[in-house]
Design a protein around this motif. Structure first.
Motif, PDB file in Angstrom:
ATOM      1  N   ASN A 260       2.256   6.588 -18.195  1.00  9.48           N
ATOM      2  CA  ASN A 260       1.229   6.485 -17.166  1.00  9.48           C
ATOM      3  C   ASN A 260       1.558   5.429 -16.121  1.00  9.48           C
ATOM      4  O   ASN A 260       0.740   4.589 -15.759  1.00  9.48           O
ATOM      5  CB  ASN A 260      -0.124   6.200 -17.807  1.00  9.48           C
ATOM      6  N   ARG A 261       2.762   5.496 -15.639  1.00 10.66           N
ATOM      7  CA  ARG A 261       3.260   4.498 -14.689  1.00 10.66           C
ATOM      8  C   ARG A 261       2.556   4.568 -13.339  1.00 10.66           C
ATOM      9  O   ARG A 261       2.455   3.558 -12.649  1.00 10.66           O
ATOM     10  CB  ARG A 261       4.761   4.662 -14.516  1.00 10.66           C
ATOM     11  N   VAL A 262       2.106   5.733 -12.978  1.00 13.40           N
ATOM     12  CA  VAL A 262       1.446   5.873 -11.677  1.00 13.40           C
ATOM     13  C   VAL A 262       0.139   5.084 -11.663  1.00 13.40           C
ATOM     14  O   VAL A 262      -0.122   4.309 -10.737  1.00 13.40           O
ATOM     15  CB  VAL A 262       1.200   7.362 -11.348  1.00 13.40           C
TER      16      VAL A 262
ATOM     17  N   CYS B  18       5.194  -5.512 -13.049  1.00 13.23           N
ATOM     18  CA  CYS B  18       5.483  -4.152 -12.585  1.00 13.23           C
ATOM     19  C   CYS B  18       6.951  -3.809 -12.823  1.00 13.23           C
ATOM     20  O   CYS B  18       7.281  -2.703 -13.244  1.00 13.23           O
ATOM     21  CB  CYS B  18       5.126  -4.012 -11.108  1.00 13.23           C
ATOM     22  N   HIS B  19       7.840  -4.763 -12.571  1.00 10.06           N
ATOM     23  CA  HIS B  19       9.257  -4.508 -12.793  1.00 10.06           C
ATOM     24  C   HIS B  19       9.532  -4.204 -14.258  1.00 10.06           C
ATOM     25  O   HIS B  19      10.341  -3.331 -14.562  1.00 10.06           O
ATOM     26  CB  HIS B  19      10.095  -5.696 -12.331  1.00 10.06           C
ATOM     27  N   TYR B  20       8.854  -4.895 -15.149  1.00 10.58           N
ATOM     28  CA  TYR B  20       9.051  -4.621 -16.575  1.00 10.58           C
ATOM     29  C   TYR B  20       8.465  -3.273 -16.975  1.00 10.58           C
ATOM     30  O   TYR B  20       9.095  -2.508 -17.701  1.00 10.58           O
ATOM     31  CB  TYR B  20       8.407  -5.726 -17.428  1.00 10.58           C
ATOM     32  N   GLU B  21       7.271  -2.983 -16.549  1.00  6.42           N
ATOM     33  CA  GLU B  21       6.575  -1.772 -16.990  1.00  6.42           C
ATOM     34  C   GLU B  21       7.048  -0.511 -16.288  1.00  6.42           C
ATOM     35  O   GLU B  21       7.197   0.527 -16.925  1.00  6.42           O
ATOM     36  CB  GLU B  21       5.067  -1.935 -16.791  1.00  6.42           C
ATOM     37  N   VAL B  22       7.231  -0.580 -14.977  1.00  6.85           N
ATOM     38  CA  VAL B  22       7.555   0.622 -14.211  1.00  6.85           C
ATOM     39  C   VAL B  22       9.051   0.811 -14.048  1.00  6.85           C
ATOM     40  O   VAL B  22       9.565   1.915 -14.132  1.00  6.85           O
ATOM     41  CB  VAL B  22       6.850   0.602 -12.835  1.00  6.85           C
TER      42      VAL B  22
ATOM     43  N   ASN C 239      -0.616   1.645  -9.478  1.00 11.82           N
ATOM     44  CA  ASN C 239      -1.760   1.586  -8.568  1.00 11.82           C
ATOM     45  C   ASN C 239      -2.629   0.364  -8.856  1.00 11.82           C
ATOM     46  O   ASN C 239      -3.154  -0.269  -7.938  1.00 11.82           O
ATOM     47  CB  ASN C 239      -2.595   2.864  -8.654  1.00 11.82           C
ATOM     48  N   LYS C 240      -2.768   0.039 -10.124  1.00 15.42           N
ATOM     49  CA  LYS C 240      -3.533  -1.154 -10.514  1.00 15.42           C
ATOM     50  C   LYS C 240      -2.845  -2.422 -10.010  1.00 15.42           C
ATOM     51  O   LYS C 240      -3.500  -3.319  -9.474  1.00 15.42           O
ATOM     52  CB  LYS C 240      -3.664  -1.188 -12.043  1.00 15.42           C
ATOM     53  N   ILE C 241      -1.533  -2.472 -10.141  1.00 10.10           N
ATOM     54  CA  ILE C 241      -0.768  -3.625  -9.660  1.00 10.10           C
ATOM     55  C   ILE C 241      -0.924  -3.770  -8.148  1.00 10.10           C
ATOM     56  O   ILE C 241      -1.105  -4.874  -7.627  1.00 10.10           O
ATOM     57  CB  ILE C 241       0.726  -3.487 -10.037  1.00 10.10           C
TER      58      ILE C 241
ATOM     59  N   ARG D  15       0.819  -1.218   0.000  1.00 10.55           N
ATOM     60  CA  ARG D  15       0.000   0.000   0.000  1.00 10.55           C
ATOM     61  C   ARG D  15       0.850   1.265   0.000  1.00 10.55           C
ATOM     62  O   ARG D  15       0.372   2.322  -0.383  1.00 10.55           O
ATOM     63  CB  ARG D  15      -0.944   0.001   1.191  1.00 10.55           C
ATOM     64  N   LYS D  16       2.104   1.164   0.426  1.00 10.82           N
ATOM     65  CA  LYS D  16       2.995   2.320   0.440  1.00 10.82           C
ATOM     66  C   LYS D  16       3.734   2.499  -0.877  1.00 10.82           C
ATOM     67  O   LYS D  16       4.233   3.578  -1.163  1.00 10.82           O
ATOM     68  CB  LYS D  16       4.037   2.184   1.553  1.00 10.82           C
ATOM     69  N   VAL D  17       3.839   1.440  -1.665  1.00  7.35           N
ATOM     70  CA  VAL D  17       4.658   1.464  -2.869  1.00  7.35           C
ATOM     71  C   VAL D  17       3.982   2.277  -3.966  1.00  7.35           C
ATOM     72  O   VAL D  17       2.785   2.158  -4.210  1.00  7.35           O
ATOM     73  CB  VAL D  17       4.932   0.026  -3.367  1.00  7.35           C
ATOM     74  N   LYS D  18       4.781   3.114  -4.602  1.00  2.00           N
ATOM     75  CA  LYS D  18       4.354   3.891  -5.761  1.00  2.00           C
ATOM     76  C   LYS D  18       5.601   4.247  -6.540  1.00  2.00           C
ATOM     77  O   LYS D  18       6.712   4.081  -6.034  1.00  2.00           O
ATOM     78  CB  LYS D  18       3.581   5.124  -5.320  1.00  2.00           C
ATOM     79  N   PRO D  19       5.436   4.715  -7.746  1.00  2.00           N
ATOM     80  CA  PRO D  19       6.636   5.128  -8.484  1.00  2.00           C
ATOM     81  C   PRO D  19       7.336   6.253  -7.728  1.00  2.00           C
ATOM     82  O   PRO D  19       6.685   7.080  -7.090  1.00  2.00           O
ATOM     83  CB  PRO D  19       6.082   5.640  -9.816  1.00  2.00           C
ATOM     84  N   PRO D  20       8.663   6.285  -7.779  1.00  2.00           N
ATOM     85  CA  PRO D  20       9.366   7.354  -7.069  1.00  2.00           C
ATOM     86  C   PRO D  20       9.048   8.714  -7.674  1.00  2.00           C
ATOM     87  O   PRO D  20       8.531   8.809  -8.778  1.00  2.00           O
ATOM     88  CB  PRO D  20      10.839   6.993  -7.243  1.00  2.00           C
ATOM     89  N   ILE D  21       9.377   9.742  -6.938  1.00  2.00           N
ATOM     90  CA  ILE D  21       9.062  11.102  -7.351  1.00  2.00           C
ATOM     91  C   ILE D  21       9.636  11.412  -8.733  1.00  2.00           C
ATOM     92  O   ILE D  21       9.037  12.158  -9.503  1.00  2.00           O
ATOM     93  CB  ILE D  21       9.554  12.127  -6.288  1.00  2.00           C
ATOM     94  N   GLU D  22      10.759  10.793  -9.071  1.00  2.00           N
ATOM     95  CA  GLU D  22      11.369  11.035 -10.381  1.00  2.00           C
ATOM     96  C   GLU D  22      10.450  10.591 -11.516  1.00  2.00           C
ATOM     97  O   GLU D  22      10.439  11.168 -12.585  1.00  2.00           O
ATOM     98  CB  GLU D  22      12.709  10.291 -10.496  1.00  2.00           C
ATOM     99  N   VAL D  23       9.676   9.545 -11.294  1.00  2.00           N
ATOM    100  CA  VAL D  23       8.749   9.050 -12.313  1.00  2.00           C
ATOM    101  C   VAL D  23       7.439   9.830 -12.270  1.00  2.00           C
ATOM    102  O   VAL D  23       6.865  10.155 -13.304  1.00  2.00           O
ATOM    103  CB  VAL D  23       8.483   7.538 -12.107  1.00  2.00           C
TER     104      VAL D  23
END
Length: 135
Positions: free
Chosen positions: A83-85, A128-132, A89-91, A62-70
């Motif tokens: 649209n990685r964010v 997620c690792h591949y896409e984000v 969120n879907k993942i 629940r805490k994980v999200k793309p870093p601020i750089e993304v």
């Protein structure tokens, strides 16, 4: 004086909510440990170990999200295309649902279905690792 206090408080809130690559790495390590704990619990047929891993994974995901750089993509077209964010969120929602499935199935004595839900979580992780993360 009140204005200074308000500025300090607002800057603390802003900086406290920034999610960096270091935060993500730490959370990924915690999630790896949680997945391993779930797997161990399934193999040992121990609901307490499965619960511990599931709770750790659910709390961390629940805490994980793309870093601020993304998140702060400067180019609007790149932001639209990537649209990685939204994707991450879907993942997160998918993984959280599968964690609940693991607990329900294992509690019902269906360790095979719990193991399959565990494998589906791993599939979500890889996706997620591949896409984000651009593996």
């Amino acid at each position: 004086m009140k204005i200074i206090a308000l500025l300090i408080l607002s800057s603390i809130v802003i900086f406290a909510s920034i999610y960096t690559k270091a935060d993500r790495i730490k959370d990924m390590q915690i999630m790896e440990k949680a997945m391993s704990t779930i797997s161990t619990g399934i193999l040992y047929n121990n609901i307490d170990i499965v619960k511990d891993g599931a709770m750790l994974l659910s709390d961390t995901i629940r805490k994980v999200k793309p870093p601020i750089e993304v998140e702060v993509e400067k180019d609007p077209m790149a932001r639209y295309i990537n649209n990685r964010v939204i994707f991450s969120n879907k993942i997160v929602r998918n993984i959280d649902r599968k964690v609940k499935t693991i607990l329900e199935r294992f509690r019902d004595g269906d360790s095979r279905a719990a193991s399959q839900a565990h494998a589906k979580i791993m599939k979500q992780c890889i996706q997620c690792h591949y896409e984000v993360l651009d593996w």
